[in-house]
Write a protein that holds these residues in place. Structure first.
Motif: not given
Length: 288
Positions: A190-191, A241-247, A250-253, A259-265
């Motif tokens: 959780e953090g 995308i929901t499955y990828v996020a949860e697995a 991440f809290a939700n899609a 976060v994905f955009r922030k990390e990868t552009g």
């Protein structure tokens, strides 16, 4: 032109004749630029030795059920490791050599310590050897096996002859414990507060020690690992995308996409479009 060390590269020398191969062979050399969170899974057969060097940045070596943190400049030799994992803690450069033959334990006699051995100043010797092999491959297309064995022989002598005082401890038990938990349980953490509780320290103390040792905060490292895992999941055309996020933890899609955009552009769909086929056909499946 000298080789560029920050480009990913596999060097595969020719196999030496059977006599030399039984003494010392070097079938594979890898130059691996890594971003924080990137991982490499491998397997070392019985009798094989895997020499991993952290040339730049922090690197974890997971094998035998243990997690070892390498500082920049350190190298670690795995003996018959079976499954092993290398994972970048911060952006950096890793070099890996696969060694075979009876001369490895003979040349390093007195230095080997069971399953794995640290050479605290070993990365410099590894880097010189690897870059020299890259030059030879550029000249000859494939390096003769006997030549590669001779370079490996010289490298092992340099590692053996390091002063004993150069060999340091493997690092901070607190940081290594945190890395082990993150790499095993990142989808469920959780953090940083939960991570600190499991290690029985305060979040502030953990953050201070972890950041000083690795150059990145534990929170950022958890995010890096989750994003790298998500990239793997995105290769599955059936994954939503929901499955990828949860697995990935991440809290939700929507939060995952942010976060994905922030990390990868890139958004997840843009990442898919930039991937080689068949990944290119999957962007519409995600809708982000």
């Amino acid at each position: 032109m000298p080789p560029r060390q920050n480009e990913k590269r596999d060097i595969r020398p020719a196999s030496p004749d059977p006599t030399v191969r039984g003494l010392l062979a070097l079938p594979l050399v890898q130059i691996l630029p890594l971003e924080a969170g990137n991982r490499l899974d491998g397997y070392g057969e019985t009798g094989e030795y895997i020499l991993a060097a952290s040339v730049q940045g922090g690197l974890t070596v997971a094998a035998y059920g243990q997690y070892i943190l390498l500082d920049p400049g350190q190298a670690f030799l795995l003996e018959s490791p079976g499954e092993y994992t290398l994972q970048a803690v911060s952006d950096g450069l890793c070099m890996v050599l696969r060694l075979q033959g009876e001369l490895v334990p003979r040349l390093l006699e007195g230095r080997l310590s069971g399953k794995g051995t640290l050479f605290a100043g070993g990365a410099a010797a590894v880097r010189e050897t690897v870059l020299s092999l890259a030059v030879l491959e550029d000249e000859w297309e494939q390096i003769p096996g006997a030549t590669a064995s001779a370079r490996a022989f010289t490298l092992l002598l340099r590692l053996r002859d390091q002063p004993q005082s150069v060999r340091a401890s493997l690092g901070s038990p607190l940081v290594e414990g945190a890395l082990a938990i993150i790499q095993e349980d990142f989808p469920y953490l959780e953090g940083v507060d939960e991570l600190a509780n499991r290690l029985d320290v305060s979040a502030a103390h953990l953050t201070r020690v972890f950041t000083k040792k690795t150059g990145t905060s534990p929170g950022k490292y958890i995010t890096h690992v989750r994003i790298e895992f998500a990239k793997l999941l995105l290769r599955d055309p059936e994954a939503t995308i929901t499955y990828v996020a949860e697995a990935s933890g991440f809290a939700n899609a929507n939060y995952f996409a942010k976060v994905f955009r922030k990390e990868t552009g890139m958004s997840p769909s843009e990442y898919l479009e930039s991937s080689p086929p068949p990944s290119r056909n999957r962007a519409a499946h995600f809708g982000i």
